[in-house]
Design a protein around this motif. Structure first.
Motif, mmCIF file in Angstrom:
data_model
loop_
_atom_site.group_PDB
_atom_site.id
_atom_site.type_symbol
_atom_site.label_atom_id
_atom_site.label_comp_id
_atom_site.label_asym_id
_atom_site.label_seq_id
_atom_site.Cartn_x
_atom_site.Cartn_y
_atom_site.Cartn_z
ATOM 1 N N TYR A 110 21.269 27.307 -0.664
ATOM 2 C CA TYR A 110 19.931 27.262 -0.067
ATOM 3 C C TYR A 110 19.964 27.759 1.372
ATOM 4 C CZ TYR A 110 19.437 23.797 -3.858
ATOM 5 O OH TYR A 110 19.464 23.142 -5.042
ATOM 6 N N ALA A 111 20.968 27.328 2.131
ATOM 7 C CA ALA A 111 21.041 27.682 3.544
ATOM 8 C C ALA A 111 21.195 29.192 3.730
ATOM 9 C CB ALA A 111 22.202 26.940 4.198
ATOM 10 N N LEU A 313 23.647 24.872 10.605
ATOM 11 C CA LEU A 313 22.728 25.474 11.580
ATOM 12 C C LEU A 313 21.537 26.129 10.887
ATOM 13 C CD1 LEU A 313 25.247 27.080 14.111
ATOM 14 C CD2 LEU A 313 23.953 24.945 14.348
ATOM 15 N N PHE A 314 21.788 26.783 9.755
ATOM 16 C CA PHE A 314 20.685 27.405 9.023
ATOM 17 C C PHE A 314 19.687 26.359 8.536
ATOM 18 C CE2 PHE A 314 23.712 31.052 7.635
ATOM 19 C CZ PHE A 314 23.658 31.563 8.921
ATOM 20 N N MET A 315 20.184 25.180 8.145
ATOM 21 C CA MET A 315 19.290 24.120 7.692
ATOM 22 C C MET A 315 18.554 23.462 8.852
ATOM 23 S SD MET A 315 18.988 23.629 4.451
ATOM 24 C CE MET A 315 19.720 24.229 2.937
ATOM 25 N N LEU A 316 19.206 23.387 9.999
ATOM 26 C CA LEU A 316 18.550 22.782 11.163
ATOM 27 C C LEU A 316 17.451 23.677 11.737
ATOM 28 C CD1 LEU A 316 21.599 21.253 13.078
ATOM 29 C CD2 LEU A 316 19.765 20.000 11.924
ATOM 30 N N ARG A 512 10.327 26.583 -0.848
ATOM 31 C CA ARG A 512 9.933 25.696 0.258
ATOM 32 C C ARG A 512 11.211 25.220 0.950
ATOM 33 N NH1 ARG A 512 6.409 21.675 -3.278
ATOM 34 N NH2 ARG A 512 6.205 20.522 -1.316
ATOM 35 N N LEU A 513 11.955 26.205 1.485
ATOM 36 C CA LEU A 513 13.273 25.907 2.015
ATOM 37 C C LEU A 513 13.209 25.056 3.278
ATOM 38 C CD1 LEU A 513 14.863 29.401 1.402
ATOM 39 C CD2 LEU A 513 15.545 27.276 0.318
#
Length: 543
Positions: A110-111, A313-316, A512-513
């Motif tokens: 996902y990230a 970091l990509f998720m944050l 809806r990431l």
């Protein structure tokens, strides 16, 4: 009295082993005439053999082989660097390289999709900055993207085993080769790598089993493997027998890989014999400075960056951009469901494992050993196979005796999903408790027996106080694995009982990431717990 207690334990173990092995047996029964198969199922499987099944097999094998090569290369190189060489930051990298174990592979997928896709911030920024048009990077949702995700998420299995092999088994031979004048390159090629090969093979087998069992990554990336084929046959074609027959093919692949892993473990034990800690302690890693030290940093830092730092970091990023997309009230409900399922399963798994480990210690006959082996079989079985093995008899009962309540408590209550969890994760608790029993001397059992202590008293008053830490570790490991488990949870969860893993998958599938970021990060945070325990164990073992 002792014989009667032993018979009771064996009867209870037999019932438990039957319940935990039933899904596997049920899946294979789909091929038996008059039990599971029907004309429609065989027609579907024949059509699949003529159309999509060769593609499933080719893609599954190709994915497994590419991930195996990538994980073996990354894990072995990192293990060799931190074991055979000394450079600034080496001790920090020893535990940093384990951090990707906390990242479920589907969360990593996902990230990277959110950041690297056509509409993601990287490509959008490049187009805006340089006036470019169209796609600038390869599609992440592809077979190559899946290989990247699996390699950076699973290489720690190889790294951990290879590092142990290099530090405890090859170090003294490396030192002997150095004293004989062999250069470092030759020492690595002719001594270190051959000694570490069984450990690397065992780690690669674990990586391949995890890859074959995955559903989240391959489904999200649209890759047609056996796992996605099983769910397609079940949900789209609505034929449970065809799904079960596909599940047997996947299970055969997993069993082949499991046999390779067991053979590698036996070779590891053979290589270990005769290798003492005293001799290995004499070997000192070679000091690196300058460009060589920078290269070591690059080799060790890149997997940590790609496997843990970058996905986090990509998720944050979407959370920092807009907190309003996060439904915190529903998040608490999802987390509560995950914690509830995890806690129930952990308690039951530890209870079953404690009974099995105690029985194996008290009764060393072949029947007890066979029952314990059956109980520990489920961890190698993919979640998709367990789901089919549980739901297949539900359909039979609905056809033969619809008035029975058996199907309802499998599909509409927590009992069914906890059953599936126990099939898969009891082996983890059993391994931890058996490891704890190895530290309890048999003389305590003999002393308790001479004092007239019963079997129950021996377990509760002698063994349990010494096994509390192992039991807690086992419960924690099971709890974390249940929190991250996806395939069985998606199908078997009761109504209105979504978990963090299921919600993260559904939100990511719906693009809806940003909303999927919080449950995904919560899973990463939970996954850090066993990694921290592992790091502490490694550090304690060095003292």
């Amino acid at each position: 009295m002792q014989n009667l207690a032993r018979i009771r334990r064996q009867c209870l173990l037999l019932v438990i082993a039957f319940a935990l092995v039933l899904p596997v047996v049920t899946v294979f029964s789909a091929w038996l005439p008059g039990i599971g198969n029907d004309a429609d199922a065989f027609a579907i499987v024949r059509e699949m053999f003529a159309t999509v099944l060769p593609g499933y097999l080719q893609t599954t094998i190709a994915l497994g082989l590419m991930v195996a090569v990538g994980a073996a290369l990354v894990g072995t190189v990192c293990a060799a660097v931190v074991t055979l060489f000394d450079f600034r930051g080496r001790k920090t990298f020893e535990w940093l390289l384990l951090l990707p174990l906390a990242m479920p592979a589907y969360v990593t997928a996902y990230a990277y999709t959110d950041f690297l896709q056509f509409s993601g911030p990287l490509q959008s920024g490049l187009r805006a900055s340089f006036g470019l048009e169209g796609r600038l990077l390869p599609e992440i949702r592809s077979l190559g993207g899946a290989v990247l995700v699996f390699v950076v998420a699973l290489y720690p299995y190889v790294y951990l085993l290879a590092r142990t092999a290099l530090s405890e088994r090859a170090a003294h031979l490396m030192e002997a080769a150095r004293l004989l004048g062999a250069p470092m390159g030759r020492r690595i090629r002719t001594v270190a790598l051959p000694m570490a090969r069984p450990a690397v093979v065992a780690g690669v087998a674990l990586v391949v089993m995890e890859t074959l069992a995955d559903f989240g990554v391959v489904s999200y990336f649209g890759i047609q493997t056996f796992t996605t084929g099983i769910y397609k046959a079940w949900l789209s074609m609505e034929n449970r027998t065809a799904a079960a027959q596909l599940a047997t093919m996947l299970l055969v692949l997993v069993l082949v890989v499991l046999q390779l892993e067991l053979r590698a473990q036996r070779r590891m034990r053979f290589v270990t014999s005769g290798v003492g800690r005293a001799s290995s302690a004499e070997a000192q890693p070679q000091k690196l400075t300058g460009m060589r030290s920078a290269l070591a940093w690059l080799l060790c830092g890149l997997p940590v960056l790609l496997g843990f730092v970058a996905p986090v970091l990509f998720m944050l990023r979407p959370l920092a951009a807009d907190w309003s997309v996060i439904p915190f009230d529903r998040f608490l409900q999802w987390a509560g469901n995950s914690i509830r399922f995890g806690a129930i399963t952990a308690v039951l798994a530890v209870a079953i494992a404690l009974l099995a480990a105690f029985s194996a210690r008290r009764s060393r006959d072949w029947f007890t050993r066979a029952l314990v082996a059956l109980i520990s079989l489920g961890y190698a079985v993919p979640g998709a196979v367990i789901v089919v093995g549980l739901l297949l008899p539900v359909g039979w009962v609905q056809q033969w005796a619809p008035q029975w309540g058996f199907p309802a408590w499998i599909t509409a209550t927590a009992a069914g999903i906890v059953w599936a969890y126990l099939v898969r994760f009891t082996a983890i608790a059993l391994q931890s408790l058996q490891s704890g029993y190895t530290r309890i001397p048999n003389s305590l059992d003999e002393s308790a027996r001479m004092l007239g202590t019963s079997s129950l008293g021996l377990l509760t008053r002698v063994h349990w106080p010494l096994l509390r830490r192992s039991a807690f570790t086992a419960a924690l490991l099971v709890f974390v694995d249940v929190m991250k488990e996806l395939p069985a949870t998606m199908v078997l969860r009761p109504f209105n009982s979504d978990t963090l893993a299921v919600v993260a998958y559904q939100l990511a599938r719906d693009e809806r990431l940003g909303e999927a970021a919080l449950p995904s990060l919560a899973l990463v945070l939970v996954g850090l717990v066993p990694v921290v325990l592992l790091i502490r164990t490694i550090r304690t073992g060095k003292r």
